[in-house]
Design a protein around this motif. Structure first.
Motif, PDB file in Angstrom:
ATOM      1  N   GLN A 111      31.187  34.934  39.549  1.00  0.00           N
ATOM      2  CA  GLN A 111      32.072  35.468  38.514  1.00  0.00           C
ATOM      3  C   GLN A 111      31.949  34.675  37.216  1.00  0.00           C
ATOM      4  O   GLN A 111      31.533  33.509  37.204  1.00  0.00           O
ATOM      5  CB  GLN A 111      33.532  35.448  38.991  1.00  0.00           C
ATOM      6  CG  GLN A 111      33.824  36.439  40.093  1.00  0.00           C
ATOM      7  CD  GLN A 111      35.311  36.734  40.208  1.00  0.00           C
ATOM      8  OE1 GLN A 111      36.032  36.733  39.215  1.00  0.00           O
ATOM      9  NE2 GLN A 111      35.764  36.996  41.430  1.00  0.00           N
ATOM     10  N   ASP A 112      32.351  35.316  36.121  1.00  0.00           N
ATOM     11  CA  ASP A 112      32.402  34.640  34.830  1.00  0.00           C
ATOM     12  C   ASP A 112      33.628  33.733  34.806  1.00  0.00           C
ATOM     13  O   ASP A 112      34.770  34.204  34.944  1.00  0.00           O
ATOM     14  CB  ASP A 112      32.491  35.662  33.695  1.00  0.00           C
ATOM     15  CG  ASP A 112      32.519  34.987  32.340  1.00  0.00           C
ATOM     16  OD1 ASP A 112      31.459  34.548  31.882  1.00  0.00           O
ATOM     17  OD2 ASP A 112      33.620  34.898  31.763  1.00  0.00           O
ATOM     18  N   LEU A 113      33.402  32.451  34.656  1.00  0.00           N
ATOM     19  CA  LEU A 113      34.482  31.475  34.765  1.00  0.00           C
ATOM     20  C   LEU A 113      35.518  31.633  33.656  1.00  0.00           C
ATOM     21  O   LEU A 113      36.727  31.579  33.906  1.00  0.00           O
ATOM     22  CB  LEU A 113      33.911  30.062  34.747  1.00  0.00           C
ATOM     23  CG  LEU A 113      34.921  28.927  34.954  1.00  0.00           C
ATOM     24  CD1 LEU A 113      35.648  29.070  36.287  1.00  0.00           C
ATOM     25  CD2 LEU A 113      34.209  27.574  34.874  1.00  0.00           C
ATOM     26  N   ASP A 114      35.069  31.834  32.427  1.00  0.00           N
ATOM     27  CA  ASP A 114      36.014  31.972  31.314  1.00  0.00           C
ATOM     28  C   ASP A 114      36.951  33.172  31.530  1.00  0.00           C
ATOM     29  O   ASP A 114      38.147  33.090  31.240  1.00  0.00           O
ATOM     30  CB  ASP A 114      35.260  32.135  29.994  1.00  0.00           C
ATOM     31  CG  ASP A 114      34.616  30.841  29.530  1.00  0.00           C
ATOM     32  OD1 ASP A 114      35.006  29.772  30.039  1.00  0.00           O
ATOM     33  OD2 ASP A 114      33.710  30.904  28.678  1.00  0.00           O
ATOM     34  N   THR A 115      36.393  34.256  32.045  1.00  0.00           N
ATOM     35  CA  THR A 115      37.225  35.443  32.292  1.00  0.00           C
ATOM     36  C   THR A 115      38.259  35.169  33.365  1.00  0.00           C
ATOM     37  O   THR A 115      39.435  35.523  33.217  1.00  0.00           O
ATOM     38  CB  THR A 115      36.336  36.634  32.709  1.00  0.00           C
ATOM     39  OG1 THR A 115      35.409  36.908  31.664  1.00  0.00           O
ATOM     40  CG2 THR A 115      37.179  37.870  32.967  1.00  0.00           C
ATOM     41  N   GLY A 116      37.842  34.527  34.435  1.00  0.00           N
ATOM     42  CA  GLY A 116      38.784  34.221  35.511  1.00  0.00           C
ATOM     43  C   GLY A 116      39.887  33.287  35.067  1.00  0.00           C
ATOM     44  O   GLY A 116      41.060  33.480  35.409  1.00  0.00           O
ATOM     45  N   LEU A 117      39.530  32.268  34.295  1.00  0.00           N
ATOM     46  CA  LEU A 117      40.542  31.333  33.821  1.00  0.00           C
ATOM     47  C   LEU A 117      41.482  32.000  32.819  1.00  0.00           C
ATOM     48  O   LEU A 117      42.671  31.665  32.758  1.00  0.00           O
ATOM     49  CB  LEU A 117      39.873  30.111  33.202  1.00  0.00           C
ATOM     50  CG  LEU A 117      39.090  29.225  34.186  1.00  0.00           C
ATOM     51  CD1 LEU A 117      38.414  28.078  33.448  1.00  0.00           C
ATOM     52  CD2 LEU A 117      39.994  28.696  35.291  1.00  0.00           C
ATOM     53  N   ARG A 118      40.959  32.942  32.033  1.00  0.00           N
ATOM     54  CA  ARG A 118      41.823  33.677  31.112  1.00  0.00           C
ATOM     55  C   ARG A 118      42.837  34.522  31.878  1.00  0.00           C
ATOM     56  O   ARG A 118      43.996  34.646  31.472  1.00  0.00           O
ATOM     57  CB  ARG A 118      40.980  34.556  30.183  1.00  0.00           C
ATOM     58  CG  ARG A 118      41.788  35.166  29.034  1.00  0.00           C
ATOM     59  CD  ARG A 118      40.906  35.555  27.876  1.00  0.00           C
ATOM     60  NE  ARG A 118      40.048  36.688  28.166  1.00  0.00           N
ATOM     61  CZ  ARG A 118      38.733  36.611  28.335  1.00  0.00           C
ATOM     62  NH1 ARG A 118      38.116  35.426  28.274  1.00  0.00           N
ATOM     63  NH2 ARG A 118      38.021  37.693  28.570  1.00  0.00           N
ATOM     64  N   LEU A 119      42.417  35.076  33.012  1.00  0.00           N
ATOM     65  CA  LEU A 119      43.350  35.825  33.856  1.00  0.00           C
ATOM     66  C   LEU A 119      44.490  34.918  34.327  1.00  0.00           C
ATOM     67  O   LEU A 119      45.667  35.294  34.261  1.00  0.00           O
ATOM     68  CB  LEU A 119      42.609  36.419  35.060  1.00  0.00           C
ATOM     69  CG  LEU A 119      43.409  37.360  35.982  1.00  0.00           C
ATOM     70  CD1 LEU A 119      42.456  38.323  36.680  1.00  0.00           C
ATOM     71  CD2 LEU A 119      44.210  36.595  37.034  1.00  0.00           C
ATOM     72  N   LEU A 120      44.139  33.727  34.793  1.00  0.00           N
ATOM     73  CA  LEU A 120      45.184  32.802  35.255  1.00  0.00           C
ATOM     74  C   LEU A 120      46.101  32.395  34.109  1.00  0.00           C
ATOM     75  O   LEU A 120      47.324  32.247  34.290  1.00  0.00           O
ATOM     76  CB  LEU A 120      44.546  31.566  35.880  1.00  0.00           C
ATOM     77  CG  LEU A 120      43.749  31.789  37.161  1.00  0.00           C
ATOM     78  CD1 LEU A 120      43.188  30.459  37.674  1.00  0.00           C
ATOM     79  CD2 LEU A 120      44.614  32.444  38.233  1.00  0.00           C
ATOM     80  N   HIS A 121      45.545  32.217  32.931  1.00  0.00           N
ATOM     81  CA  HIS A 121      46.357  31.872  31.758  1.00  0.00           C
ATOM     82  C   HIS A 121      47.385  32.963  31.480  1.00  0.00           C
ATOM     83  O   HIS A 121      48.566  32.683  31.242  1.00  0.00           O
ATOM     84  CB  HIS A 121      45.441  31.677  30.546  1.00  0.00           C
ATOM     85  CG  HIS A 121      46.158  31.466  29.259  1.00  0.00           C
ATOM     86  ND1 HIS A 121      46.937  30.350  29.003  1.00  0.00           N
ATOM     87  CD2 HIS A 121      46.233  32.237  28.136  1.00  0.00           C
ATOM     88  CE1 HIS A 121      47.448  30.439  27.790  1.00  0.00           C
ATOM     89  NE2 HIS A 121      47.040  31.575  27.245  1.00  0.00           N
ATOM     90  N   ARG A 122      46.932  34.218  31.544  1.00  0.00           N
ATOM     91  CA  ARG A 122      47.840  35.325  31.249  1.00  0.00           C
ATOM     92  C   ARG A 122      48.860  35.559  32.360  1.00  0.00           C
ATOM     93  O   ARG A 122      50.015  35.867  32.079  1.00  0.00           O
ATOM     94  CB  ARG A 122      47.036  36.609  31.042  1.00  0.00           C
ATOM     95  CG  ARG A 122      46.271  36.660  29.749  1.00  0.00           C
ATOM     96  CD  ARG A 122      45.658  38.034  29.546  1.00  0.00           C
ATOM     97  NE  ARG A 122      44.978  38.133  28.270  1.00  0.00           N
ATOM     98  CZ  ARG A 122      44.411  39.233  27.815  1.00  0.00           C
ATOM     99  NH1 ARG A 122      44.428  40.338  28.543  1.00  0.00           N
ATOM    100  NH2 ARG A 122      43.809  39.252  26.648  1.00  0.00           N
ATOM    101  N   ALA A 123      48.427  35.458  33.596  1.00  0.00           N
ATOM    102  CA  ALA A 123      49.250  35.900  34.716  1.00  0.00           C
ATOM    103  C   ALA A 123      50.099  34.806  35.335  1.00  0.00           C
ATOM    104  O   ALA A 123      51.043  35.109  36.088  1.00  0.00           O
ATOM    105  CB  ALA A 123      48.351  36.512  35.796  1.00  0.00           C
ATOM    106  N   VAL A 124      49.781  33.552  35.051  1.00  0.00           N
ATOM    107  CA  VAL A 124      50.531  32.434  35.651  1.00  0.00           C
ATOM    108  C   VAL A 124      51.169  31.554  34.576  1.00  0.00           C
ATOM    109  O   VAL A 124      52.383  31.315  34.597  1.00  0.00           O
ATOM    110  CB  VAL A 124      49.623  31.582  36.563  1.00  0.00           C
ATOM    111  CG1 VAL A 124      50.393  30.376  37.105  1.00  0.00           C
ATOM    112  CG2 VAL A 124      49.073  32.419  37.715  1.00  0.00           C
ATOM    113  N   GLU A 125      50.365  31.092  33.630  1.00  0.00           N
ATOM    114  CA  GLU A 125      50.903  30.171  32.630  1.00  0.00           C
ATOM    115  C   GLU A 125      52.002  30.821  31.790  1.00  0.00           C
ATOM    116  O   GLU A 125      52.968  30.152  31.398  1.00  0.00           O
ATOM    117  CB  GLU A 125      49.783  29.666  31.721  1.00  0.00           C
ATOM    118  CG  GLU A 125      48.819  28.731  32.424  1.00  0.00           C
ATOM    119  CD  GLU A 125      47.761  28.170  31.484  1.00  0.00           C
ATOM    120  OE1 GLU A 125      47.990  28.144  30.262  1.00  0.00           O
ATOM    121  OE2 GLU A 125      46.700  27.757  31.987  1.00  0.00           O
TER     122      GLU A 125
END
Length: 302
Positions: free
Chosen positions: A121-135
């Motif tokens: 997977q694209d790491l930046d995309t996955g981390l952006r998901l966590l930023h939006r959905a958790v942070e």
């Protein structure tokens, strides 16, 4: 208590109330009489990068039409200063009162990769998901919880997908939805001495605007999609989730549930609410009847 509007005089904040489950919750809190601050990034002033047509203003109007008071505030919940300003506004306008906080921010549909394992997977995309959905949930609670702690009462609802440890089919999606449950557990532990409850709540197969669009149907003719996906016959509207949350918010004994991961399919049995069409969908029962043999049990609630 007003039996028809048990939340009359109460103040709620639904973060991520633009559409889907958040909208359903906001409207049903309004139907129960609450004043509801509806927040999100999509407004009449401009769409978010999701480019959906729904707006916070439209949700707020629906809250008011349902019998409550809807107040739309365009807010990016990943920006601490915007969230701080939002909570300051609520405190000023409501004399420091906040009875219900619903963390329903998501924004990860276009970021979820259902096809590849983590290492592909694209790491930046996955981390952006966590930023939006958790942070975003953490930021919002950080600024909103002091209002509840000061009054020693309130309810925090973390909206998730699933209430068990079962893997959800995509690495970052699973981490986000599982972590949101843990946010409820952690907040419950820290809030309990102050009389504030925190729970996670999940719908079943949610018939959101995006899901309806995916199947090419509307709420009026949604059953036309059952031929494409038979499981869709057991889906539920956002109102069902909204009524579950409204029932929890009106329950004087809600502290007995603090720290738990709850679901519409369990809460309807306890509180007796129905979906918008009078039915009582039970996704867990359908899973046990039809899907368990192939996919395994849903598992015990976390």
């Amino acid at each position: 208590m007003n039996e028809t509007q048990p939340l009359a005089g109460k103040v709620a904040l639904v973060a991520g109330g633009t559409r889907g489950g958040g909208r359903g919750i906001a409207v049903q809190l309004g139907a129960a009489g609450a004043t509801v601050y509806v927040t999100g990034r999509s407004s009449t002033a401009g769409r978010s990068d999701l480019d959906r047509p729904e707006t916070v203003e439209e949700t707020a109007a629906r809250v008011t039409a349902a019998g409550g008071t809807g107040i739309a505030v365009r807010t990016d919940h990943s920006d601490p200063e915007e969230v701080r300003a939002l909570v300051d506004r609520i405190a000023a306008e409501q004399d420091g009162r906040l009875d219900v906080l619903v963390n329903s921010v998501w924004g990860g549909d276009g970021l979820t990769d259902w096809e590849h394992p983590l290492w592909e997977q694209d790491l930046d995309t996955g981390l952006r998901l966590l930023h939006r959905a958790v942070e975003t949930h953490i930021v919002t609670s950080r600024f909103a919880l002091p209002l509840m702690v000061a009054r020693r009462s309130g309810l925090v609802v973390e909206v998730t997908d699933g209430n068990t440890a079962r893997y959800r089919g995509s690495f970052f999606y699973d981490i986000a939805k599982s972590t949101v449950i843990r946010l409820a557990v952690a907040q419950a532990a820290e809030l309990k001495p102050y009389g504030v409850a925190a729970v996670a709540v999940t719908p079943g197969f949610l018939r959101s605007e995006a899901v309806l669009d995916h199947f090419g149907v509307t709420e009026a003719d949604w059953r036309n999609a059952v031929a494409e996906d038979p499981h869709f016959a057991h889906s539920e509207t956002p109102a069902y989730l909204g009524r579950a949350v409204a029932a929890l918010a009106a329950d004087p004994g809600v502290m007995a549930k603090t720290g738990r991961a709850l679901a519409t399919w369990g809460l309807y049995r306890e509180y007796g609410f129905t979906d918008a069409d009078g039915t009582q969908p039970d996704w867990a029962a359908h899973w046990a009847d039809v899907l368990e043999e192939e996919h395994g049990p849903l598992g015990d609630p976390l």
